[in-house]
Design an enzyme around this catalytic site. Sequence first.
Site, PDB file in Angstrom:
ATOM      1  N   TYR A  47       0.365  -1.147  -0.105  1.00  0.00           N
ATOM      2  CA  TYR A  47       0.136   0.036  -0.186  1.00  0.00           C
ATOM      3  C   TYR A  47       0.818   1.818  -0.111  1.00  0.00           C
ATOM      4  CZ  TYR A  47      -4.238  -3.317   1.747  1.00  0.00           C
ATOM      5  OH  TYR A  47      -4.690  -4.266   1.102  1.00  0.00           O
ATOM      6  N   HIS A 105      -0.062 -11.614   1.269  1.00  0.00           N
ATOM      7  CA  HIS A 105      -0.286 -10.719   0.920  1.00  0.00           C
ATOM      8  C   HIS A 105      -1.623 -11.619  -0.558  1.00  0.00           C
ATOM      9  CE1 HIS A 105      -1.525  -6.410   0.368  1.00  0.00           C
ATOM     10  NE2 HIS A 105      -2.369  -7.215  -0.251  1.00  0.00           N
TER      11      HIS A 105
HETATM   12  P1  NAP Z   1     -14.346  -1.365   0.941  1.00  0.00           P
HETATM   13  O1  NAP Z   1     -14.327  -0.873   2.766  1.00  0.00           O
HETATM   14  O2  NAP Z   1     -15.556  -2.156   0.602  1.00  0.00           O
HETATM   15  O3  NAP Z   1     -14.300   0.275   0.389  1.00  0.00           O
HETATM   16  C1  NAP Z   1     -14.013   1.298   0.246  1.00  0.00           C
HETATM   17  C2  NAP Z   1     -14.899   2.612  -0.105  1.00  0.00           C
HETATM   18  O4  NAP Z   1     -16.089   2.508   0.783  1.00  0.00           O
HETATM   19  C3  NAP Z   1     -14.780   4.298   0.065  1.00  0.00           C
HETATM   20  O5  NAP Z   1     -14.745   4.883  -1.025  1.00  0.00           O
HETATM   21  C4  NAP Z   1     -15.017   4.313   1.166  1.00  0.00           C
HETATM   22  O6  NAP Z   1     -14.531   5.851   1.561  1.00  0.00           O
HETATM   23  C5  NAP Z   1     -16.354   4.257   1.675  1.00  0.00           C
HETATM   24  N1  NAP Z   1     -16.777   4.293   2.921  1.00  0.00           N
HETATM   25  C6  NAP Z   1     -16.449   2.928   3.598  1.00  0.00           C
HETATM   26  N2  NAP Z   1     -17.624   3.367   4.476  1.00  0.00           N
HETATM   27  C7  NAP Z   1     -18.746   4.294   3.969  1.00  0.00           C
HETATM   28  C8  NAP Z   1     -19.983   4.649   4.679  1.00  0.00           C
HETATM   29  N3  NAP Z   1     -20.621   3.796   5.730  1.00  0.00           N
HETATM   30  N4  NAP Z   1     -21.244   4.583   3.865  1.00  0.00           N
HETATM   31  C9  NAP Z   1     -20.491   5.089   2.812  1.00  0.00           C
HETATM   32  N5  NAP Z   1     -19.420   4.631   2.500  1.00  0.00           N
HETATM   33  C10 NAP Z   1     -18.552   4.407   3.136  1.00  0.00           C
HETATM   34  O7  NAP Z   1     -12.877  -1.165   0.113  1.00  0.00           O
HETATM   35  P2  NAP Z   1     -11.665  -1.565   0.155  1.00  0.00           P
HETATM   36  O8  NAP Z   1     -11.063  -0.530   0.239  1.00  0.00           O
HETATM   37  O9  NAP Z   1     -11.335  -2.464  -1.719  1.00  0.00           O
HETATM   38  O10 NAP Z   1     -11.248  -2.389   1.277  1.00  0.00           O
HETATM   39  C11 NAP Z   1     -11.210  -2.181   2.454  1.00  0.00           C
HETATM   40  C12 NAP Z   1      -9.706  -2.786   3.444  1.00  0.00           C
HETATM   41  O11 NAP Z   1      -9.576  -3.832   2.491  1.00  0.00           O
HETATM   42  C13 NAP Z   1      -8.876  -2.123   2.273  1.00  0.00           C
HETATM   43  O12 NAP Z   1      -8.645  -0.333   2.335  1.00  0.00           O
HETATM   44  C14 NAP Z   1      -7.546  -2.642   2.571  1.00  0.00           C
HETATM   45  O13 NAP Z   1      -7.182  -2.245   3.875  1.00  0.00           O
HETATM   46  C15 NAP Z   1      -7.614  -4.074   2.538  1.00  0.00           C
HETATM   47  N6  NAP Z   1      -8.074  -4.526   1.354  1.00  0.00           N
HETATM   48  C16 NAP Z   1      -7.190  -6.097   1.519  1.00  0.00           C
HETATM   49  C17 NAP Z   1      -6.511  -6.606   0.281  1.00  0.00           C
HETATM   50  C18 NAP Z   1      -6.655  -8.314   0.088  1.00  0.00           C
HETATM   51  O14 NAP Z   1      -6.053  -8.619  -1.275  1.00  0.00           O
HETATM   52  N7  NAP Z   1      -5.727  -9.141   1.178  1.00  0.00           N
HETATM   53  C19 NAP Z   1      -7.646  -6.705  -0.940  1.00  0.00           C
HETATM   54  C20 NAP Z   1      -8.712  -5.074  -0.870  1.00  0.00           C
HETATM   55  C21 NAP Z   1      -8.842  -4.560   0.028  1.00  0.00           C
HETATM   56  P3  NAP Z   1     -14.094   7.274   2.244  1.00  0.00           P
HETATM   57  O15 NAP Z   1     -12.525   6.133   2.494  1.00  0.00           O
HETATM   58  O16 NAP Z   1     -13.993   8.088   1.223  1.00  0.00           O
HETATM   59  O17 NAP Z   1     -15.059   7.320   3.435  1.00  0.00           O
END
Ligand code: NAP
Length: 280
Positions: A47, A105
């Site tokens: 990241y 990862h």
């Molecule tokens: P997510 O958490 O499903 O969605 C994030 C989006 O939702 C952002 O645009 C955020 O906006 C918005 N959001 C957050 N809370 C909200 C709410 N209560 N109401 C409306 N919108 C909301 O997607 P993601 O970032 O893909 O996944 C989350 C985390 O999982 C990542 O940050 C990472 O740490 C981890 N991840 C891991 C892997 C892996 O391969 N291990 C892959 C993908 C992700 P704002 O930020 O603008 O508030």
Amino acid sequence: MERITTRGMRMPKLGLGTWQMEGSECRVAVERALALGYRHLDTAEMYGNEAEVGAGLAGSPVPRADVHLTTKVWWEHLQPDVLRDALRRSLDRLATPYVDLYLIHWPPPPHVDHLSAALETMTALKEEGLTRAIGVSNFPVALMRAAVEEVGAPIACNQVEYHVLLDQSAVLDYARAHDIAVIAYSPLAQGRLADYPDLAAIARKHGATPSQIALAWLLEQPGIAAIPKAQRAESQRANLGALSIRLDDEDRATIALLPKDERFVSPSFAPRWDAPRRAA
Ligand code: NAP
């Protein structure tokens, strides 16, 4: 907040994802999340924000020992010496002597034969106290089985994409049978939940938002943690609010009928996943 306890780990069920958070905005988001009550942070060497996550942690009055911190090693860094070096560098950037959970990862592609050696090195890093627990991410059941039953690694968790639009029952069944936690990533389907009127109807009934309902559905499941990425203060607060939503059987039945084959994170190096079981 409820915690999941297994193999050296006591992980709060709701965490803060930090993928795509950068620079001072990332530091501020981490500091604010800790002030609001978050005690679980998720980052990765890939990241590029470990230094900012570490700065947020250092800038907060919350003691390091009260925070569950996860980071991850990239799949191209799994040779034993490279992996050791990767964790050392992550700890330097995070400015902490240990992480609470260190994850592979992504699994290496089948032609790369580093997996057993990597898991043995991860186990040694845990025994040396550089990480409290070890785990994997994006591992389908066959690879979880190899890690647990062939290598005998003390896997505490598998972090996988999981949300109301994606069935993960095969991974969940295996994880529960082996006392392995599942961390749901992209738990809000990366912001795509507004397109589902049935979810919106449940949200109206609870005076909540579709994102909060989707999160409440994950958090009520035993052994499941969720790490929504939330940079804005309103998102961080809303996601904490999901902890007090209680779904009923009618809500669960409606959610069970949503499509369950929507996978949004699928890079070229991803492993093959089992065919999803469709909702009944
Ligand atoms: P997510 O958490 O499903 O969605 C994030 C989006 O939702 C952002 O645009 C955020 O906006 C918005 N959001 C957050 N809370 C909200 C709410 N209560 N109401 C409306 N919108 C909301 O997607 P993601 O970032 O893909 O996944 C989350 C985390 O999982 C990542 O940050 C990472 O740490 C981890 N991840 C891991 C892997 C892996 O391969 N291990 C892959 C993908 C992700 P704002 O930020 O603008 O508030």
